[in-house]
Design a protein around this motif. Structure first.
Motif, PDB file in Angstrom:
ATOM      1  N   ARG A   1       0.790  -1.194   0.111  1.00  0.00           N
ATOM      2  CA  ARG A   1      -0.135   0.076  -0.112  1.00  0.00           C
ATOM      3  C   ARG A   1       0.934   1.415   0.023  1.00  0.00           C
ATOM      4  O   ARG A   1       2.028   1.340   0.572  1.00  0.00           O
ATOM      5  CB  ARG A   1      -1.079  -0.162   1.233  1.00  0.00           C
ATOM      6  CG  ARG A   1      -1.698   1.212   1.423  1.00  0.00           C
ATOM      7  CD  ARG A   1      -2.203   1.201   3.004  1.00  0.00           C
ATOM      8  NE  ARG A   1      -3.168   2.293   3.011  1.00  0.00           N
ATOM      9  CZ  ARG A   1      -4.366   2.455   3.109  1.00  0.00           C
ATOM     10  NH1 ARG A   1      -5.023   1.367   2.910  1.00  0.00           N
ATOM     11  NH2 ARG A   1      -4.791   3.702   3.656  1.00  0.00           N
TER      12      ARG A   1
ATOM     13  N   HIS B   1       0.985   5.378   0.558  1.00  0.00           N
ATOM     14  CA  HIS B   1       0.268   6.891   0.922  1.00  0.00           C
ATOM     15  C   HIS B   1       0.833   8.010   0.112  1.00  0.00           C
ATOM     16  O   HIS B   1       2.018   8.058   0.249  1.00  0.00           O
ATOM     17  CB  HIS B   1       0.277   7.077   2.616  1.00  0.00           C
ATOM     18  CG  HIS B   1       0.248   8.494   2.719  1.00  0.00           C
ATOM     19  ND1 HIS B   1      -1.202   8.803   3.193  1.00  0.00           N
ATOM     20  CD2 HIS B   1       0.881   9.408   3.284  1.00  0.00           C
ATOM     21  CE1 HIS B   1      -1.038   9.921   3.350  1.00  0.00           C
ATOM     22  NE2 HIS B   1       0.217  10.685   3.542  1.00  0.00           N
TER      23      HIS B   1
ATOM     24  N   THR C   1      -4.504   7.230  -4.403  1.00  0.00           N
ATOM     25  CA  THR C   1      -4.780   6.491  -2.979  1.00  0.00           C
ATOM     26  C   THR C   1      -5.909   5.396  -3.474  1.00  0.00           C
ATOM     27  O   THR C   1      -5.827   3.985  -3.107  1.00  0.00           O
ATOM     28  CB  THR C   1      -5.132   7.537  -2.100  1.00  0.00           C
ATOM     29  OG1 THR C   1      -4.138   8.312  -1.905  1.00  0.00           O
ATOM     30  CG2 THR C   1      -5.500   6.537  -0.771  1.00  0.00           C
TER      31      THR C   1
ATOM     32  N   THR D   1      -4.957   1.370  -3.325  1.00  0.00           N
ATOM     33  CA  THR D   1      -5.484   0.475  -1.952  1.00  0.00           C
ATOM     34  C   THR D   1      -6.665  -0.245  -2.649  1.00  0.00           C
ATOM     35  O   THR D   1      -6.475  -1.557  -2.765  1.00  0.00           O
ATOM     36  CB  THR D   1      -5.962   1.747  -1.092  1.00  0.00           C
ATOM     37  OG1 THR D   1      -6.924   2.709  -1.519  1.00  0.00           O
ATOM     38  CG2 THR D   1      -4.845   2.401  -0.203  1.00  0.00           C
TER      39      THR D   1
ATOM     40  N   ARG E   1      -6.600  -4.024  -4.290  1.00  0.00           N
ATOM     41  CA  ARG E   1      -6.964  -4.968  -3.464  1.00  0.00           C
ATOM     42  C   ARG E   1      -7.842  -5.869  -4.160  1.00  0.00           C
ATOM     43  O   ARG E   1      -7.669  -7.114  -4.175  1.00  0.00           O
ATOM     44  CB  ARG E   1      -7.572  -4.049  -2.146  1.00  0.00           C
ATOM     45  CG  ARG E   1      -8.423  -5.062  -1.180  1.00  0.00           C
ATOM     46  CD  ARG E   1      -9.369  -4.156  -0.320  1.00  0.00           C
ATOM     47  NE  ARG E   1      -8.495  -3.074   0.062  1.00  0.00           N
ATOM     48  CZ  ARG E   1      -9.164  -1.782   0.221  1.00  0.00           C
ATOM     49  NH1 ARG E   1     -10.370  -1.867   0.360  1.00  0.00           N
ATOM     50  NH2 ARG E   1      -8.414  -0.653   0.769  1.00  0.00           N
TER      51      ARG E   1
ATOM     52  N   GLU F   1      -2.240  -4.663   2.814  1.00  0.00           N
ATOM     53  CA  GLU F   1      -2.210  -3.183   3.196  1.00  0.00           C
ATOM     54  C   GLU F   1      -1.904  -3.075   4.648  1.00  0.00           C
ATOM     55  O   GLU F   1      -2.377  -1.962   5.023  1.00  0.00           O
ATOM     56  CB  GLU F   1      -3.865  -3.038   2.848  1.00  0.00           C
ATOM     57  CG  GLU F   1      -3.879  -3.126   1.226  1.00  0.00           C
ATOM     58  CD  GLU F   1      -5.471  -2.466   0.930  1.00  0.00           C
ATOM     59  OE1 GLU F   1      -5.578  -1.059   0.898  1.00  0.00           O
ATOM     60  OE2 GLU F   1      -6.367  -3.348   0.818  1.00  0.00           O
TER      61      GLU F   1
ATOM     62  N   GLN G   1       2.508   0.248   4.699  1.00  0.00           N
ATOM     63  CA  GLN G   1       2.497   1.398   3.495  1.00  0.00           C
ATOM     64  C   GLN G   1       3.749   2.039   3.594  1.00  0.00           C
ATOM     65  O   GLN G   1       4.635   1.997   4.471  1.00  0.00           O
ATOM     66  CB  GLN G   1       1.205   2.364   3.919  1.00  0.00           C
ATOM     67  CG  GLN G   1       1.886   3.290   5.111  1.00  0.00           C
ATOM     68  CD  GLN G   1       0.619   4.312   5.439  1.00  0.00           C
ATOM     69  OE1 GLN G   1      -0.121   4.453   4.795  1.00  0.00           O
ATOM     70  NE2 GLN G   1       0.924   5.112   6.709  1.00  0.00           N
TER      71      GLN G   1
ATOM     72  N   GLU H   1     -12.254   4.526   5.280  1.00  0.00           N
ATOM     73  CA  GLU H   1     -11.221   4.714   5.913  1.00  0.00           C
ATOM     74  C   GLU H   1     -11.344   6.154   6.558  1.00  0.00           C
ATOM     75  O   GLU H   1     -10.701   6.482   7.465  1.00  0.00           O
ATOM     76  CB  GLU H   1      -9.611   4.829   5.133  1.00  0.00           C
ATOM     77  CG  GLU H   1      -9.551   3.457   4.427  1.00  0.00           C
ATOM     78  CD  GLU H   1      -8.020   3.477   3.694  1.00  0.00           C
ATOM     79  OE1 GLU H   1      -7.150   4.214   4.241  1.00  0.00           O
ATOM     80  OE2 GLU H   1      -7.866   2.717   2.873  1.00  0.00           O
TER      81      GLU H   1
END
Length: 1902
Positions: free
Chosen positions: A1331, A1333, A1351, A1355, A1359, A1418, A1421, A1544
């Motif tokens: 992952r 950021h 992002t 993510t 996934r 995940e 990161q 999130e």
């Protein structure tokens, strides 16, 4: 004159040296003052130790200047001997400077005479004193003991200091040796000679410590590196040691260093491998074997041995590709069987493979070529090992008789590669014109490759060098022709499926019901299927053109067989079906052909289904592998081509069912929508249009009139069909968002999404941390036994294990300036290893809790139980009260003795009794608690000062506390008992009670005092701790990840070793002082910008370096160390290499910490009562060695060598990073130029690896010669390839230089690496996705949009790709590769020019094709920077889109599209190139719809049909338009983003964020990006031209000039937007709807939105884009650019003409010109349609009218030519020319006036004519550009250029005018600033000040 020059030079040198010393002063661990030593030219440095001698002179200058002078003179003498004529680069300047330094040293003697005959004696005396002072002889004895015992003594001298001493001694010895030649043999000369003999005989230290090594000092033992003491390393070194069974090496073979001979020496001798390649791979094999052993168990015996299993594991993994290759080609391996070869042979073969790979250079991109080389060399080695004497290998013997692997094996292949690469014309030539890396490699995929022979035949087809021009060597198995047809060929199953479903649904819709007749019509899909299959087979034949001469015969046979089979089957099926249709019309038919058709189609379908099941469905795949029947294998081969790669592309049955179910849901949704909302509503209108009577066309119709209005039907259906083809991506996006959200929730993402949640759940963190991130070895850590016996609480154990890690995380946040010192104190957690009987939590959880508890106590009117219940409602308040109580008891008990201690014991005994009896509120007067605590706070306030002189005051405070407790707090009964207590009363009366105290010395008590003081005094709430948003985010994610599923952590000694690998070219390393301070046009400097954007971090930085918060950055210049810290502080907030290096070195820090706490002992024992403190872990030799054994960081700085030669600031900054990070390694390409031969300077290329030596200078570790310039393909992958040989371990993490890492995430790395051994399906993972950021989204709205978009992809998107779809590839970084898997299969990227421009994703393709498995995780990161300005974003998206355009042509996409099963192929298509295809289809839908409506408007059919059929508002068209609009504004792109927000951030925050994005015009941004991707993707497939586009990674909050935006977006957006606008205007002007203007707006709203977005987004998102002053400046700049003439060397940014020429560069080929011509002709429809709509023409529809319009156009062209005739050419008849222009103007105006007056031509007609001729003019312009040479020869090119300039001027004015108008209103600029920088405004930042600059606020000094 000469003396004056020398004097000037000497003065300059002195000034430079002084400045160098000033610069270096105060830098602590930074670069030491190097003086003239830092300027030794490379030519001298390589051949001598001049640099070391001068460095030693610097070291001893202050101690003995005379000896320093001797060393400098000797260095000068060596330089003079080596290069007497000063021919080398920089030698003359160096010698002059050195002589000046010597003169300075002589001048300090005050003119005293120097006796140089005594130099040897002086040097000898100093040498003796120096040795004695630093105990060198004792160190040697200790070293000998260490070598003999094998245990490491940690007390041996500090590494850096000791190595410096040894370096100085070594320099002294070298100079003494030279001076001894002239010394008296009976005097000092004899002593020196004896010393030299002794050193050579026994002194290993002097050479060993300074011998360059990378990780393991294999050449000589080292006192400062403990790595060789590890048993596994000892065993690995022992395993490769030479034995008696090996052939004897010649007596004259030299063994390098102080080591025993090993098998690498034999391989070096036999095959002629380079020494540094051998040294490099020796270490690589030792580390590989040692680490393999650790997973099986660390040897414990005195003489450690490597387990056979470990060697087998390494052997099978390294040679797995070779074994598969042999099996595929059905040839025997180089060994008989695994059991038949012993461990030594296995190590020989592994080492041989690595040595071949390590020296293969560009041939590393050809993994099967390396297999071929290894196969033959292994056989040669096998024969040599069977002899007693070692012999040279015949294949590597050169003509001169020497032996060289590089020259004999690699160089011939490299030369051929280079010759082919030269044919690509720097990427401009067609891919089909030259062989790329894949073509060369695939030569070895068939058994005919063995015709190449061994040694390889120089005249073989493989090594044949192509001519620069002329007939080329054929391609291998695939030809990358530039055509859109690849999309059909690679994914034909998708297009066939969509076509068949559309056909079936349309038939059902038109027939209305399902019956036998309808069924017969549906069976028409049979001919459709076979014909489309035949088209695919035709494409196979056509697109293989260029490879027929060199392709395998079997491959060509398959093409031919398939071509005829598909052709015959399509003819036969179509014929039979035509007969079926004839039978359908014959009511008396017996349906004979229908039955035959059913039989044929049924059998054919059954066969296809069987093969699909056998080859694609996992459960059946094993059957197809087992069957060896030739008949079956033949049909299997016809159905699916067999390649070396791509075999076995199937997944487990459970995975298969999951992604099949995923796509079935999508199909149900898509086809339901298509049938009911797209196809069925169009059926009735289509029938009506078809059956309409004769319609009157308002123009001269050529097609539809006699064909049932065919074009009308097409214009109705075309947009629906276009949406039908691409809306499957919409459904995919929706479902993937849902599935991704569900999977994210199941993996517990977003459970902790605020700092409040961190507070609430902190109690559960230690246990979760220990279970996931602490190895069992650490769990055995010793604790205080008293505590463990009393507590019996596992929570305290967990907290004790958790605390050192948590505190290091908090410390790292402080070092990064995200938190202040106070916040660090509040966030740190106590060690919890003391005797206190409870868990101590961080103060930020407990702050102000005591004060609140006292308030509750003061208000208490109930029982003790009620009070305690109220306190326990806040669990942390209860913790605080208990801790305060126990801490006070412990502290008081430690301070007093005698009667005082008795009083303390009595008081707490009474209180404890009352607590147990529930009578506390009776025993104590709770109202007095504030007074008691104030007294105790006064006591702790004195104790925390740590000044024993305050003991008397502290004793007084204790007595005051005694008085208050006894006489005010306690009840009257207890008070009387204590007052009458004799012992206490006597002591009080005698003045002994509390007269003295014991000042706290115990660290545990000191810690408790400090903590208790804070607990009692911190009054404000810590709910906002930490304040910094980034610190909060990091802590939230880290604590959340503790509860996610991850493999348990292995001990560091047993974990998988890994490397981190970063390619670097010339980006910013570290911001220089000038870069920080230089101001842009607005007066904004980088440092000013950063101070305003990160104000809290700036304050924390000043606090860290000990400055006041009001300190200005200019004041930091006074201190060089502070200013250096400022440079790093700024660089750590940009996208710099310094930030990346700091982040990646956290891995080493985490490993050192984890290893230190695991207490791996090497000869030392640890006390069982040691606290698990982390103090000093970074200096533990064992921890450092263990970390180095498991982690390597290599930065591949490609041009570092050139930067050093040019003395570029980047080189100095990289050197500084090396000095600050001892484990950092830098690899680079070194170029050595030698003398000219035949007028050409010959160059030699070396791949070098360096580290910082003890003096902070670069120390060369390895230097591997390359066959030539390594850059034959794309720069970045070539850069990675040359340096990958220096990586270590079994995994490698690829990191870009715009990335960051965090200590808390680095702690999870060993968990992540265990995923390689976890179950993830049929195959173990080969790439672990990580992952990311995006850390650049915090300021501007654009950065936020880009950050959110990125992002959601890295993510949620990835996934879903990883599971359930199983098609995740490698999308850049920071993925972790199985290093051995990939380096033995071509590397971590592909490098062929242009085709592999997106080099990263090909690693994923390659891994998948070679039966790899790519997963996504995940719980960890890595930070990543992204582009933050619109121009940067556009360039980045253009680069990616262009790369995807090239991927369409690639063999990897073709093979994956062909070999994946149908459902996995769908996933792969829509998540790679299909995304861009659908994006392009979205834009094409707008064009198709509008051109269709314009056709209806021009032809007059829309009005005629509406009036006759009354069908103006059909539902299907509305549905189509709505779908197109939603796609266009990016709403579906935003769905995954919204789901990510919900997951999130929570629902409310998600809704708020989405609304905010809409208000900030994110839809405009996404629509604009749509155009960017469409343009670059489409143009790349049509014309090529994909290239790496440097986006720049700086801080973009500056105004972009209008001309810059125009240049960048003119062709990609503006022209297309004007075309759409023109279509809309024409539609509004001539179209017809019942609803009038409102209907027009509703129908075209989305298209107008697209036009506005494409035209004005660059200016809407341009800071200060609507500021009047900027607008005026932009207009001046744009007009000067537009009118400036181009020329040789003039760049496009300076001249419109140069830019215009650059914009045409993509049209290179005849095919490209034809395509441009075809595409340009669409603009002629405007003129054709409008001329028939003029009032002048009336109702006449003859072609003559259109012809006359061209006559008028020619006339206009001639008039234009008159007015634009070149002034230079008309200089001889200028007066006549001006007269002609004047007359023409008058005649033109008069003619127009007469025509208007005397004909039906209206003013509206004049505007209509302009509307008609503008597109036609653009057509002519496009044709002129496409056929430039023809227009040039006709002499029309200058007119064409002026014509084009006029168009650009017109378009520019149309865009500029609205901007200028809006700029008149000041509030527009303010609104725009708020729009762009809302995030910053919400953080209270002074963006207006940043945009305005700080110049106006600075008063000019007079």
């Amino acid at each position: 004159m000469a003396s004056r020059v020398d004097a000037n030079w000497a003065r300059l040198v002195r000034a430079t040296l002084k400045r160098e010393q000033l610069r270096s002063a105060g830098q602590g661990h930074e670069r030491t003052p190097s003086g003239i030593a830092g300027a030794v030219p490379p030519s001298l440095e390589k051949a001598t130790n001049i640099d070391a001698i001068l460095q030693a002179a610097d070291e001893i200058q202050s101690e003995n200047p005379n000896v320093a002078r001797i060393l400098c003179e000797q260095a000068y003498s060596m330089a003079q001997n080596l290069d007497p004529n000063s021919d080398g680069r920089g030698v003359l300047q160096f010698k002059t400077g050195l002589m000046s330094v010597i003169k300075q040293k002589l001048a300090k003697k005050g003119g005293a005479q120097i006796d140089r005959n005594r130099d040897a004696q002086l040097l000898w005396d100093f040498y003796q004193r120096y040795k004695s002072r630093y105990r060198v002889d004792d160190i040697q004895k200790e070293e000998q003991k260490w070598l003999e015992s094998g245990t490491f003594t940690a007390n041996l001298g500090e590494s850096l200091e000791m190595r410096k001493v040894i370096a100085t001694l070594r320099a002294l010895v070298e100079v003494m040796e030279e001076l001894s030649k002239d010394a008296h043999p009976d005097g000092v000369g004899r002593h020196i000679i004896e010393e030299l003999r002794r050193i050579k005989r026994s002194d290993a230290t002097l050479s060993a410590e300074l011998t360059p090594y990378n990780i393991v000092p294999l050449e000589a033992p080292s006192l400062t590196n403990a790595i060789r003491v590890f048993p596994e390393v000892k065993g690995a070194i022992s395993a490769i040691r030479y034995t008696e069974q090996f052939p004897r090496l010649p007596a004259d073979f030299e063994i390098s260093g102080q080591r025993d001979a090993d098998l690498f020496d034999l391989l070096e001798y036999v095959f002629g491998f380079q020494k540094d390649n051998v040294r490099n791979q020796r270490e690589n094999v030792v580390l590989t074997v040692a680490n393999a052993q650790t997973r099986l168990g660390i040897p414990v015996e005195a003489d450690p041995k490597i387990d056979e299993k470990a060697i087998n594991e390494v052997f099978l993994k390294v040679l797995s590709n070779y074994i598969k290759w042999c099996k595929y080609l059905r040839i025997r391996l180089a060994w008989n069987s695994l059991e038949a070869i012993n461990r030594d042979r296995k190590l020989f073969l592994v080492s041989l493979y690595y040595l071949i790979w390590g020296e293969a250079a560009n041939v590393r991109f050809l993994p099967e070529c390396i297999c071929y080389i290894f196969h033959h060399m292994a056989k040669e080695l096998d024969a040599i090992l069977d002899h007693g004497e070692a012999n040279r290998a015949a294949s590597c013997v050169t003509e001169s008789g020497s032996v060289s692997f590089l020259e004999q094996i690699i160089l011939p292949i490299y030369k051929t590669l280079k010759a082919e690469a030269a044919r690509n014309n720097n990427g401009k030539a067609a891919h089909s014109e030259w062989r790329n890396y894949d073509d060369f490699n695939e030569y070895f995929w068939s058994s005919p490759c063995f015709k190449l022979g061994w040694p390889m035949k120089k005249n073989s087809p493989f090594l044949r060098k192509p001519p620069i021009k002329g007939k080329r060597t054929g391609k291998s198995t695939f030809v990358e022709h530039r055509t859109y047809l690849h999309l059909y060929r690679s994914f034909h199953r998708l297009w066939i499926f969509l076509a068949l479903m559309f056909q079936a649904l349309t038939i059902i819709a038109f027939n209305g019901k399902l019956n036998k007749d309808t069924f017969k019509l549906i069976l028409s899909i049979g001919p459709t299927f076979t014909i489309m299959n035949f088209i695919e087979s035709c494409l196979d034949v056509l697109l293989m053109f260029g490879a027929y001469t060199s392709a395998r015969g079997m491959a060509i046979s398959r093409l031919v067989i398939r071509f005829f089979w598909c052709g015959l089957s399509s003819v036969f099926v179509t014929y039979v079906y035509m007969k079926v249709l004839q039978e359908r019309n014959d009511r008396n038919s017996n349906e004979f052909y229908f039955r035959i058709y059913i039989l044929v189609v049924g059998v054919y379908a059954a066969l296809r289904l069987v093969f699909a099941l056998l080859l694609k469905v996992p459960a059946c795949h094993a059957l197809s592998e087992m069957s060896d029947q030739p008949f079956f294998q033949f049909f299997k081969w016809i159905y699916q081509e067999r390649y070396y790669v791509g075999r076995g592309l199937f997944e487990g049955m459970s995975d298969y069912c999951r992604y099949v179910a995923f796509w079935l849901v999508i199909f149900i949704c898509k086809f339901t929508f298509a049938y009911f909302l797209q196809i069925k509503p169009l059926v009735k209108p289509t029938i009506i249009i078809r059956d309409l009577p004769q319609l009157n066309y308002s123009w001269h119709d050529l097609i539809s009139k006699n064909n049932n209005n065919a074009l009308t039907v097409v214009s109705l259906w075309a947009p629906v069909v276009a949406i039908y083809l691409m809306d499957i991506h919409i459904w995919y996006t929706l479902l993937s968002a849902i599935v991704g959200g569900v999977k994210g929730a199941r993996s517990r993402l977003g459970e902790i999404r605020s700092i409040e949640m961190v507070h609430k759940r902190f109690e559960s963190f230690p246990e979760a941390f220990v279970k996931n991130l602490v190895s069992p070895q650490t769990n055995r850590m010793p604790f205080n036994r008293e505590s463990s016996q009393v507590s019996q609480d596992m929570n305290k154990t967990y907290a004790a294990l958790f605390s050192p890690f948590w505190n290091e995380i908090i410390k790292s946040l402080r070092e990064e300036d995200y938190i202040s010192n106070r916040e660090m104190d509040l966030l740190c957690i106590p060690s919890n290893t003391g005797s206190l009987r409870l868990v101590q939590w961080p103060l930020f959880l407990l702050s102000s809790k005591i004060l609140l508890a006292i308030d509750l106590a003061l208000d208490c009117k109930d029982t003790q139980a009620d009070l305690w219940n109220r306190i326990c409602r806040d669990e942390y308040m209860a913790y605080a009260v208990r801790e305060c109580y126990f801490s006070i008891e412990k502290i008081l008990y430690s301070l007093v003795d005698g009667e005082g201690r008795l009083w303390v014991e009595r008081i707490f005994r009474e209180i404890n009794n009352s607590i147990s009896e529930g009578s506390l509120v009776i025993t104590l007067s709770l109202k007095k608690l504030p007074v008691v605590l104030s007294r105790f706070t006064a006591l702790t306030g004195l104790l925390i000062r740590n000044n024993p002189e305050l003991a008397r005051g502290a004793a007084k405070s204790v007595y005051d506390l005694y008085e208050v407790v006894t006489h005010e707090l306690l009840s009257s009964d207890l008070r009387e008992q204590l007052d009458t207590w004799n012992i206490l009363a006597r002591a009080r009366n005698e003045g002994r009670l509390f007269s003295t105290i014991k000042w706290p010395e115990d660290p545990e008590i000191k810690e408790q005092v400090k903590r208790l003081h804070l607990l009692l005094t911190v009054k404000d709430s810590a709910a906002n701790v930490p304040k910094n948003l980034e610190a909060r985010r990091r802590l939230e994610f880290f604590t959340n990840s503790l509860f996610m599923d991850m493999p348990s952590a292995k001990p560091v000694s047993e974990m998988m070793p890994f490397s981190v690998f970063t390619p670097y070219y010339s980006e910013t390393v570290l911001y220089s002082s000038s870069e920080l301070r230089v101001e842009n046009e607005d007066g904004i400097s980088v440092i000013f910008y950063l101070q305003k954007i990160f104000p809290d971090e700036w304050e924390n930085f000043l606090e860290r370096i000990g400055r006041d918060e009001v300190t200005k950055d200019t004041e930091l210049q006074d201190s060089s160390s502070d200013y250096l810290e400022l440079r790093f502080w700024a660089s750590y907030r940009g996208q710099t290499l310094a930030r990346t290096v700091r982040g990646m070195m956290y891995y080493r820090r985490a490993l050192m910490l984890q290893s230190y706490l695991e207490r791996r002992s090497l000869g030392d024992t640890y006390s069982q009562t040691d606290f698990p403190t982390t103090q000093g872990f970074e200096f533990s030799r064992e921890s450092r060695a263990q970390a180095d054994l498991k982690f390597t960081y290599v930065v591949s700085c490609q041009i570092y060598g050139q930067q050093k030669q040019k003395k570029a600031p980047e080189a100095a900054d990289i050197a500084l990073l090396l000095q600050r990070n001892e484990a950092l390694r830098v690899a680079f390409i070194h170029i050595e130029e030698s003398g000219a031969t035949e007028g050409k300077i010959s160059k030699e290329f070396y791949s070098k690896l360096v580290k910082a030596d003890i003096h902070g200078k670069d120390q060369e570790i390895y230097s591997v010669k390359l066959p030539g310039d390594p850059k034959l393909g794309e720069g970045k992958p070539e850069n990675q390839n040359h340096a990958i040989i220096f990586t270590r371990g079994e995994a490698v993490q690829t990191i870009d230089m715009n990335q960051d890492n965090y200590l808390e995430e680095a702690m999870k790395m060993r968990n992540l690496l265990e995923e390689f051994h976890s179950n993830h399906g049929l195959r173990p993972p080969t790439i672990l996705g990580v992952r990311e950021h995006v850390f650049t989204g915090s300021v501007s709205s654009l950065a936020w949009f880009m950050s959110n978009q990125e992002t959601s992809f890295v993510t949620l998107g990835q996934r879903v790709l990883a599971s359930p779809l199983k098609v995740r590839m490698h999308y850049g970084h920071p993925d972790v590769f199985d290093r051995i898997f990939h380096v033995t299969r071509g590397g971590i990227s592909k490098a062929s020019r242009v085709i592999n421009i997106s080099e990263d994703i090909y690693a994923g393709f390659n891994s998948t094709l070679r039966q790899g498995n790519i997963t996504h995780h995940e719980y960890i990161q890595v930070g990543k920077g992204r582009d933050v300005g619109l121009n940067q974003i556009a360039l980045f998206e253009g680069k990616v889109a262009g790369g995807n355009g090239e991927q369409v042509l690639s063999r990897d996409i073709y093979r994956l599209g062909q070999l994946f099963d149908f459902f996995r192929m769908l996933s792969f298509f829509f998540t790679t190139v299909g995304y861009y295809v659908c994006t392009m289809m979205t834009v094409l839908t707008v064009y198709i719809f509008l051109y269709g409506r314009v056709y209806l408007a021009f032809s007059g059919l829309d009005e005629a049909i509406s009036k006759q059929a009354k069908m103006s508002g059909n539902v299907a068209l509305d549905a189509a338009l709505n779908a197109q609009f939603l796609v266009q504004i990016g709403i579906f792109t935003a769905v995954p983003m919204i789901m990510g927000f919900i997951l999130e951030l929570g629902l409310l925050k998600a809704v708020f964020s989405f609304i905010t994005m809409q208000l900030q015009l994110c839809s405009v941004f996404f629509t604009f990006s749509l155009g960017t991707r469409t343009h670059y993707f489409g143009r790349t497939i049509l014309h090529g031209g994909a290239k790496y586009r440097a986006t720049g990674r700086g801080f973009v909050v500056r105004h972009i000039k209008f001309a810059d935006n125009y240049r960048l977006y003119s062709r990609s957006h503006f022209i297309k937007a004007f075309e759409v606008a023109l279509l809309l205007i024409v539609y509004i002007a001539y179209g017809y709807t019942d609803g009038g203007a409102v209907s027009f707006v509703l129908l075209t709203m989305s298209s107008w939105f697209l036009v506005i977005s494409w035209l004005f987004a660059p200016y809407i998102f341009n800071p200060s884009g609507f500021e009047w002053q900027k607008t005026v400046e932009d207009f001046d700049d744009w007009t000067s650019w537009l009118m400036y003439k181009g020329g040789v060397g003039v760049k496009g940014e300076n001249s419109w003409e140069s830019w215009w020429d650059e914009e045409q560069a993509h049209i290179q080929t005849f095919r490209g010109r034809i395509l441009e011509t075809i595409l340009s002709l669409r603009f002629l429809v405007f003129q054709y349609g409008i001329v028939y709509k003029l009032h002048l023409t009336g109702t006449d529809t003859s072609l003559a009218i259109y012809g006359f319009s061209w006559v008028v156009l020619v006339g206009i062209g001639m008039i234009f030519k008159v007015f634009t005739y070149s002034p230079k050419r008309s200089s001889n008849f200028q007066l006549l020319m001006r007269f002609t222009q004047g007359v023409t103007s008058i005649v033109l105006v008069a003619a127009i006036a007469l025509v208007v007056i005397f004909t039906n031509l209206s003013i509206a007609d004049l505007f209509a004519c302009i509307l008609a001729y503008i597109p036609t003019g653009w057509t002519i312009l496009c044709l002129a550009i496409a056929w430039r040479k023809i227009f040039w020869k006709l002499g029309l090119w200058d007119s064409v250029r002026e014509f084009a300039r006029m168009y650009d001027a017109g378009m520019g004015m149309l865009i500029f005018t609205p901007i200028a108008v809006l700029s008149w209103f000041p509030f527009i600029s303010t609104f725009q600033s708020r729009l762009l920088f809302n995030q910053a405004f919400s953080r209270g930042l002074e963006i207006s000040l940043i945009l305005a600059g700080n110049k106006p606020n600075v008063e000019k000094s007079v």
